[in-house]
Design a protein around this motif. Structure first.
Motif, PDB file in Angstrom:
ATOM      1  N   ARG A  83       0.825  -0.958   0.047  1.00  0.00           N
ATOM      2  CA  ARG A  83       0.074   0.042   0.016  1.00  0.00           C
ATOM      3  C   ARG A  83       0.657   1.079   0.104  1.00  0.00           C
ATOM      4  N   TYR A  84       1.993   1.089  -0.417  1.00  0.00           N
ATOM      5  CA  TYR A  84       3.271   2.290  -0.292  1.00  0.00           C
ATOM      6  C   TYR A  84       2.558   3.323  -1.521  1.00  0.00           C
ATOM      7  N   ARG A  85       2.568   4.382  -1.120  1.00  0.00           N
ATOM      8  CA  ARG A  85       2.490   5.577  -2.019  1.00  0.00           C
ATOM      9  C   ARG A  85       3.391   6.436  -2.636  1.00  0.00           C
ATOM     10  N   PRO A  86       3.529   6.208  -3.730  1.00  0.00           N
ATOM     11  CA  PRO A  86       4.725   6.756  -4.407  1.00  0.00           C
ATOM     12  C   PRO A  86       5.082   8.243  -4.060  1.00  0.00           C
ATOM     13  N   ASP A  87       6.209   8.456  -4.156  1.00  0.00           N
ATOM     14  CA  ASP A  87       6.471  10.069  -3.847  1.00  0.00           C
ATOM     15  C   ASP A  87       6.026  10.788  -4.897  1.00  0.00           C
ATOM     16  N   GLU A  88       6.112  11.968  -4.671  1.00  0.00           N
ATOM     17  CA  GLU A  88       5.780  13.051  -5.841  1.00  0.00           C
ATOM     18  C   GLU A  88       6.676  13.010  -6.974  1.00  0.00           C
ATOM     19  N   HIS A  89       6.081  13.037  -8.233  1.00  0.00           N
ATOM     20  CA  HIS A  89       6.730  13.017  -9.437  1.00  0.00           C
ATOM     21  C   HIS A  89       7.831  14.069  -9.702  1.00  0.00           C
ATOM     22  N   THR A  90       9.258  13.830  -9.936  1.00  0.00           N
ATOM     23  CA  THR A  90      10.240  14.682  -9.840  1.00  0.00           C
ATOM     24  C   THR A  90      10.966  14.440 -11.459  1.00  0.00           C
ATOM     25  N   PHE A  91      11.656  15.198 -11.927  1.00  0.00           N
ATOM     26  CA  PHE A  91      12.337  15.390 -13.223  1.00  0.00           C
ATOM     27  C   PHE A  91      13.715  14.827 -13.145  1.00  0.00           C
ATOM     28  N   ASP A  92      14.054  13.791 -12.152  1.00  0.00           N
ATOM     29  CA  ASP A  92      15.329  13.207 -11.971  1.00  0.00           C
ATOM     30  C   ASP A  92      15.539  12.303 -13.268  1.00  0.00           C
ATOM     31  N   PHE A  93      16.875  12.393 -13.957  1.00  0.00           N
ATOM     32  CA  PHE A  93      16.869  11.792 -14.992  1.00  0.00           C
ATOM     33  C   PHE A  93      17.366  10.196 -14.498  1.00  0.00           C
ATOM     34  N   TYR A  94      17.068   9.362 -15.457  1.00  0.00           N
ATOM     35  CA  TYR A  94      16.946   7.823 -15.295  1.00  0.00           C
ATOM     36  C   TYR A  94      18.661   7.519 -15.688  1.00  0.00           C
ATOM     37  N   GLU A  95      19.062   6.788 -14.643  1.00  0.00           N
ATOM     38  CA  GLU A  95      20.532   6.098 -14.727  1.00  0.00           C
ATOM     39  C   GLU A  95      20.594   4.827 -14.949  1.00  0.00           C
ATOM     40  N   PRO A  96      20.910   4.483 -16.243  1.00  0.00           N
ATOM     41  CA  PRO A  96      20.989   3.155 -16.636  1.00  0.00           C
ATOM     42  C   PRO A  96      22.161   2.124 -15.832  1.00  0.00           C
ATOM     43  N   THR A  97      21.641   1.061 -15.805  1.00  0.00           N
ATOM     44  CA  THR A  97      22.494   0.001 -15.148  1.00  0.00           C
ATOM     45  C   THR A  97      23.738  -0.526 -15.732  1.00  0.00           C
ATOM     46  N   ILE A  98      23.373  -0.740 -17.100  1.00  0.00           N
ATOM     47  CA  ILE A  98      24.488  -1.320 -18.158  1.00  0.00           C
ATOM     48  C   ILE A  98      24.789  -0.102 -18.929  1.00  0.00           C
ATOM     49  N   MET A 109      11.948  25.125  -8.430  1.00  0.00           N
ATOM     50  CA  MET A 109      10.516  25.551  -8.870  1.00  0.00           C
ATOM     51  C   MET A 109       9.497  24.660  -8.621  1.00  0.00           C
ATOM     52  N   LEU A 110       9.703  23.437  -9.146  1.00  0.00           N
ATOM     53  CA  LEU A 110       8.601  22.360  -8.915  1.00  0.00           C
ATOM     54  C   LEU A 110       8.361  22.181  -7.415  1.00  0.00           C
ATOM     55  N   ASP A 111       9.508  21.838  -6.904  1.00  0.00           N
ATOM     56  CA  ASP A 111       9.457  21.561  -5.434  1.00  0.00           C
ATOM     57  C   ASP A 111       8.809  22.610  -4.640  1.00  0.00           C
ATOM     58  N   ALA A 112       9.041  24.270  -5.057  1.00  0.00           N
ATOM     59  CA  ALA A 112       8.539  25.123  -4.223  1.00  0.00           C
ATOM     60  C   ALA A 112       6.894  25.240  -4.580  1.00  0.00           C
ATOM     61  N   ALA A 113       6.358  24.969  -5.673  1.00  0.00           N
ATOM     62  CA  ALA A 113       5.080  24.888  -6.217  1.00  0.00           C
ATOM     63  C   ALA A 113       4.582  23.858  -5.267  1.00  0.00           C
ATOM     64  N   ILE A 114       5.070  22.511  -5.281  1.00  0.00           N
ATOM     65  CA  ILE A 114       4.405  21.477  -4.283  1.00  0.00           C
ATOM     66  C   ILE A 114       4.246  21.888  -3.216  1.00  0.00           C
ATOM     67  N   GLU A 115       5.253  22.497  -2.512  1.00  0.00           N
ATOM     68  CA  GLU A 115       5.277  22.836  -1.085  1.00  0.00           C
ATOM     69  C   GLU A 115       3.850  24.048  -1.018  1.00  0.00           C
ATOM     70  N   GLU A 116       4.116  24.748  -1.774  1.00  0.00           N
ATOM     71  CA  GLU A 116       2.787  25.922  -1.753  1.00  0.00           C
ATOM     72  C   GLU A 116       1.462  25.491  -1.941  1.00  0.00           C
ATOM     73  N   LYS A 117       1.280  24.366  -2.411  1.00  0.00           N
ATOM     74  CA  LYS A 117       0.094  23.737  -2.749  1.00  0.00           C
ATOM     75  C   LYS A 117      -0.092  22.899  -1.449  1.00  0.00           C
ATOM     76  N   LYS A 118       0.571  22.144  -0.911  1.00  0.00           N
ATOM     77  CA  LYS A 118       0.431  21.600   0.294  1.00  0.00           C
ATOM     78  C   LYS A 118       0.086  22.539   1.482  1.00  0.00           C
ATOM     79  N   ARG A 119       0.832  23.639   1.451  1.00  0.00           N
ATOM     80  CA  ARG A 119       0.363  24.626   2.451  1.00  0.00           C
ATOM     81  C   ARG A 119      -0.940  25.052   2.262  1.00  0.00           C
ATOM     82  N   LYS A 120      -1.357  25.501   1.050  1.00  0.00           N
ATOM     83  CA  LYS A 120      -2.625  25.985   0.931  1.00  0.00           C
ATOM     84  C   LYS A 120      -3.745  24.742   1.179  1.00  0.00           C
ATOM     85  N   ASP A 121      -3.397  23.611   0.936  1.00  0.00           N
ATOM     86  CA  ASP A 121      -4.457  22.800   1.304  1.00  0.00           C
ATOM     87  C   ASP A 121      -4.654  22.565   2.806  1.00  0.00           C
TER      88      ASP A 121
END
Length: 201
Positions: free
Chosen positions: A99-114, A183-195
């Motif tokens: 029942r784990y809720r995934p974290d908020e989507h981020t724009f981190d780049f994908y690091e390949p294993t090979i 900027m995205l993190d700041a917007a998410i924090e602002e949205k959480k604060r308003k909620d």
């Protein structure tokens, strides 16, 4: 041009074609026996051969064959409905155990294993660009090409066209912040604060 001539010809010949149509049709309909269509010479020849072999063929053909008629009457077909096939009931699918809720989507780049030979990941590219910027003698294009097994010309092009804008020279490539992500993190924090404020009200 051709279509115009065709229209004119059609308009001129229409009165001739439609002249006395009703009377001509009445004459054909009122005939006692319609005139049969002309037959091919091969058909006429076939009919003559049939008449020579069996002159009463058509008469016999249209007579009712009592023996065949009785056989048709004797045939009796009974049908029964097939038994209804009861399909096994499907077991209900179990609910997901996690029942784990995934974290908020981020724009981190994908690091390949090979990473194939002759290629490098984005993290590796940022690293050698940063190293070259701070120490171009030690981390020149030849050393970088040898370390990552990439063609020297490609490394030269990467170092020429891609730059890192770092304010503090002590920063490492891992410490670099993405302004878009900030900027995205700041917007998410602002949205959480308003909620939270809306819930309190």
């Amino acid at each position: 041009m051709g279509s115009a001539v065709g229209k004119v010809y059609s308009l001129l010949t229409r009165p001739i074609r439609t002249f006395n149509v009703a009377n001509r049709a009445e004459r054909v309909i009122s005939r006692e026996k319609p005139v049969p269509a002309p037959q091919y010479a091969s058909t006429e020849k076939q009919k003559k051969l049939t008449d020579e072999v069996n002159p009463n063929f058509l008469k016999e053909h249209y007579l009712k064959n009592m023996q065949l008629d009785q056989r048709l009457k004797d045939v009796f077909v009974t049908s029964t409905d097939p038994e209804k096939i009861i399909e096994p009931t499907k077991e209900p699918r179990s609910l997901p155990q996690s029942r784990y809720r995934p974290d908020e989507h981020t724009f981190d780049f994908y690091e390949p294993t090979i990473i194939p030979v002759g290629k490098c990941s984005l993290k590796q590219a940022l690293k050698f660009i940063w190293q070259h910027k701070h120490d171009p003698v030690t981390h020149n294009s030849e050393n970088i090409a040898a370390e990552y097994k990439i063609d020297k010309k490609i490394i030269d092009d990467v170092l020429k066209h891609f730059k890192l804008y770092v304010t503090n020279k002590q920063d490492s490539p891992e410490d670099l912040e993405d302004p878009v992500q900030e900027m995205l993190d700041a917007a998410i924090e602002e949205k959480k604060r308003k909620d939270l404020l809306e819930k309190k009200e």
